[in-house]
Design an enzyme around this catalytic site. Structure first.
Site, PDB file in Angstrom:
ATOM      1  N   HIS A 116       0.803  -1.356  -0.030  1.00 29.05           N
ATOM      2  CA  HIS A 116      -0.155  -0.085  -0.255  1.00 29.05           C
ATOM      3  C   HIS A 116       0.821   1.258  -0.248  1.00 29.05           C
ATOM      4  O   HIS A 116       0.350   2.309   0.210  1.00 29.05           O
ATOM      5  CB  HIS A 116      -0.978   0.017   1.142  1.00 29.05           C
ATOM      6  CG  HIS A 116      -1.907  -1.353   1.184  1.00 29.05           C
ATOM      7  ND1 HIS A 116      -2.272  -1.913   2.245  1.00 29.05           N
ATOM      8  CD2 HIS A 116      -2.665  -1.953   0.047  1.00 29.05           C
ATOM      9  CE1 HIS A 116      -3.006  -2.825   1.939  1.00 29.05           C
ATOM     10  NE2 HIS A 116      -3.165  -2.788   0.591  1.00 29.05           N
ATOM     11  N   CYS A 124       5.599  12.427  -8.130  1.00 24.54           N
ATOM     12  CA  CYS A 124       5.430  13.734  -9.088  1.00 24.54           C
ATOM     13  C   CYS A 124       5.084  13.121 -10.309  1.00 24.54           C
ATOM     14  O   CYS A 124       5.437  12.111 -10.799  1.00 24.54           O
ATOM     15  CB  CYS A 124       6.761  14.500  -9.375  1.00 24.54           C
ATOM     16  SG  CYS A 124       6.671  15.726 -10.626  1.00 24.54           S
TER      17      CYS A 124
END
Length: 243
Positions: A116, A124
């Protein structure tokens, strides 16, 4: 005594340790759905989904900085240290974690798959993933590699609610599970899908199934052996080092 049953744990060629929030809860890291869990206090729709980030990235990043600060105040416990010691003795131990707190890595554990994501990474849309190991506050909230006048917000590299999972990470984890002769669930409730499916997958492929969890939960029926102790106690007892 759990140690007697697993004293020959090194005889298993490949071992998967599948860890969940219960492993970190002993350190003081809040769980998610139980009593005192994060999502009982906060609404994920405001803090942990892409829609929330698009609507108010500063609020979402503030929330995750608070989580980072809380995690940094917690130290790995004896269970984390014991996993590191097990890996030093056996090259076939693979750790798959649902946790995003980085406590395993801080204890020196080699993690094969973070299902996760991590509190300690940002991404980005142009330059991809970057580590951010600063204590609490992020070093950057906008990408420093993009032109300053149009640098995007950096998004936590976490699988939020409503996100698709990282397929490459899950495929790697599935390969390890398929090859496991011993599958140990540690502090996981089996409530979060698709990660919860790994225990059933291991059982179907004939792995020996051991659960370490103080409480019974919806995944417990998948395991042949249950150790109802905290991980900090159960791991050293069940997997003795040396000798």
């Amino acid at each position: 005594m759990p140690a007697a049953a697993l004293s020959h744990w090194r005889d298993f060629r490949n071992i998967v340790l599948f860890t969940g929030a219960g492993l970190s809860a002993e350190c003081g890291v809040p769980t998610y759905r139980g009593v005192g869990g994060i999502w009982r206090e906060y609404n994920y729709q405001d803090y942990a989904c892409q829609r929330a980030f698009d609507r108010d990235p500063m609020q979402v990043l503030d929330f995750h900085e608070l989580r980072r600060t809380k995690v940094r105040s917690c130290a790995p416990h004896a269970g984390h240290a014991h996993i590191r010691a097990m890996q030093a003795e056996h090259p076939g131990i693979h750790v798959i974690t649902q946790n995003i707190d980085g406590l395993l890595q801080r204890a020196g554990v080699v993690v094969a798959a973070e299902l996760h994501g991590s509190l300690w990474r940002l991404r980005c849309p142009v330059h991809g993933i970057r580590d951010d190991l600063a204590v609490g506050a992020y070093a950057h909230r906008h990408c420093p590699d993009c032109p300053p006048d149009r640098a995007p917000w950096l998004r936590p590299d976490i699988t939020w609610f409503e996100d698709a999972v990282n397929e490459a990470v899950f495929e790697h984890a599935a390969m390890l599970v398929d090859d496991a002769e011993l599958f140990v669930g540690i502090g996981t409730s089996g409530a979060v899908w698709p990660a919860a499916g790994f225990a059933e997958r291991a059982r179907q492929r004939g792995a020996r199934m051991v659960e370490i969890n103080p409480e019974n939960n919806e995944a417990s029926a998948l395991y042949g052996q249950h150790i109802r102790l905290p991980a900090s106690t159960a791991l050293p007892e069940a997997f003795p080092i040396g000798g």
